[in-house]
Design an enzyme around this catalytic site. Sequence first.
Site, PDB file in Angstrom:
ATOM      1  N   SER A 113       0.813  -1.216   0.000  1.00  0.00           N
ATOM      2  CA  SER A 113       0.000   0.000   0.000  1.00  0.00           C
ATOM      3  C   SER A 113       0.850   1.271   0.000  1.00  0.00           C
ATOM      4  O   SER A 113       2.000   1.274   0.436  1.00  0.00           O
ATOM      5  CB  SER A 113      -0.905   0.038   1.234  1.00  0.00           C
ATOM      6  OG  SER A 113      -1.702  -1.115   1.281  1.00  0.00           O
TER       7      SER A 113
HETATM    8  N1  SAH Z   1      -0.151  -5.438   4.008  1.00  0.00           N
HETATM    9  C1  SAH Z   1       0.579  -5.701   2.768  1.00  0.00           C
HETATM   10  C2  SAH Z   1      -0.232  -5.328   1.540  1.00  0.00           C
HETATM   11  C3  SAH Z   1      -0.903  -6.511   1.121  1.00  0.00           C
HETATM   12  S1  SAH Z   1      -1.906  -6.526  -0.321  1.00  0.00           S
HETATM   13  C4  SAH Z   1       1.909  -4.993   2.767  1.00  0.00           C
HETATM   14  O1  SAH Z   1       2.192  -4.199   3.680  1.00  0.00           O
HETATM   15  O2  SAH Z   1       2.685  -5.243   1.842  1.00  0.00           O
HETATM   16  C5  SAH Z   1      -3.120  -7.634   0.357  1.00  0.00           C
HETATM   17  C6  SAH Z   1      -2.640  -9.021   0.686  1.00  0.00           C
HETATM   18  O3  SAH Z   1      -3.732  -9.710   1.252  1.00  0.00           O
HETATM   19  C7  SAH Z   1      -2.174  -9.837  -0.522  1.00  0.00           C
HETATM   20  O4  SAH Z   1      -0.879 -10.291  -0.319  1.00  0.00           O
HETATM   21  C8  SAH Z   1      -3.194 -10.969  -0.568  1.00  0.00           C
HETATM   22  O5  SAH Z   1      -2.652 -12.185  -1.037  1.00  0.00           O
HETATM   23  C9  SAH Z   1      -3.622 -11.062   0.870  1.00  0.00           C
HETATM   24  N2  SAH Z   1      -4.915 -11.716   1.103  1.00  0.00           N
HETATM   25  C10 SAH Z   1      -6.054 -11.627   0.380  1.00  0.00           C
HETATM   26  N3  SAH Z   1      -7.028 -12.387   0.929  1.00  0.00           N
HETATM   27  C11 SAH Z   1      -6.490 -12.965   2.031  1.00  0.00           C
HETATM   28  C12 SAH Z   1      -7.001 -13.869   3.020  1.00  0.00           C
HETATM   29  N4  SAH Z   1      -8.239 -14.364   2.978  1.00  0.00           N
HETATM   30  N5  SAH Z   1      -6.159 -14.246   4.009  1.00  0.00           N
HETATM   31  C13 SAH Z   1      -4.891 -13.807   4.077  1.00  0.00           C
HETATM   32  N6  SAH Z   1      -4.346 -12.953   3.152  1.00  0.00           N
HETATM   33  C14 SAH Z   1      -5.140 -12.542   2.153  1.00  0.00           C
END
Ligand code: SAH
Length: 264
Positions: A113
Amino acid sequence: MGKIRVYTLRAPYHAQPLNTGICRVVGVFLLFFFIPLSFPGLTHGFSSKAPKEAYEKRRYDMVAMQLAARGIKDEAVLRAMRRVPRHLFVPEGSKGTAYGDFPLSIGYGQTISQPYIVAFMTELLQPGKDHIALEVGTGSGYQAAVLGEIVQEVFTIEIIPPLGRAAERRLNELGYENITVKVADGYYGWEEHAPFDCIVVTAASDHIPPPLVQQLKKGGKMAIPVGQPFRVQNLMAIEKSVDGEIKTRNVLPVRFVPFRRTWK
Ligand code: SAH
């Protein structure tokens, strides 16, 4: 310089506040006319081999211009964002733009993000140093590291195995001993470590997963983007009062990658 709202520029990815057309026009103007003057490295091939101090300088500038100038006040959050080396959480080729005012691709269709969104969500949680936090959506591990700088312990769940494993390795190498990564569907939370003082979800769900609400401690806070995939979603702040009552409010229109229930 503190007034530049460059976060108005890019809407194509997730995780940034959405703005009106006029803001965007003004933002584009500012980007092209002022940013090259103030961040020569950012727009003119800041080398990924730059010394540590050069990245640190960019980090401090990021905190001053993108966060403090836009109203992030929590000193612990600002300090954490000054400390976590964001450029080590992005792919090699993106290091030079790691401190820019936008999200970046981290592979597998996912993104890290925009710094402002990370700071905004962290501030919403009002994290304290004796808190236990849960993150759903580890991605690169950056948000977990920011929380890890502030709270006692962070548990973070990622559904895409290679991303989860890479984040775990990275966080270990950086010495974050208070962060534990698990590869799983975060919909169910992490029962054995519950209840949590803070929960942050970094993928957009069409509803608030009930297990997460249940695992929120009384007096705890949760931040979660809620809405349909690939549309504008609402960043929601949820509070569980000391007598267990749930209060929700919409705090910011955002665009996040979808919350998913399987890897492929
Ligand atoms: N917080 C992250 C940004 C992540 S983008 C950072 O600081 O880099 C969102 C993430 O959520 C992705 O990697 C995606 O694979 C994950 N995601 C989506 N659905 C999910 C679920 N049900 N459980 C765990 N992770 C999930």
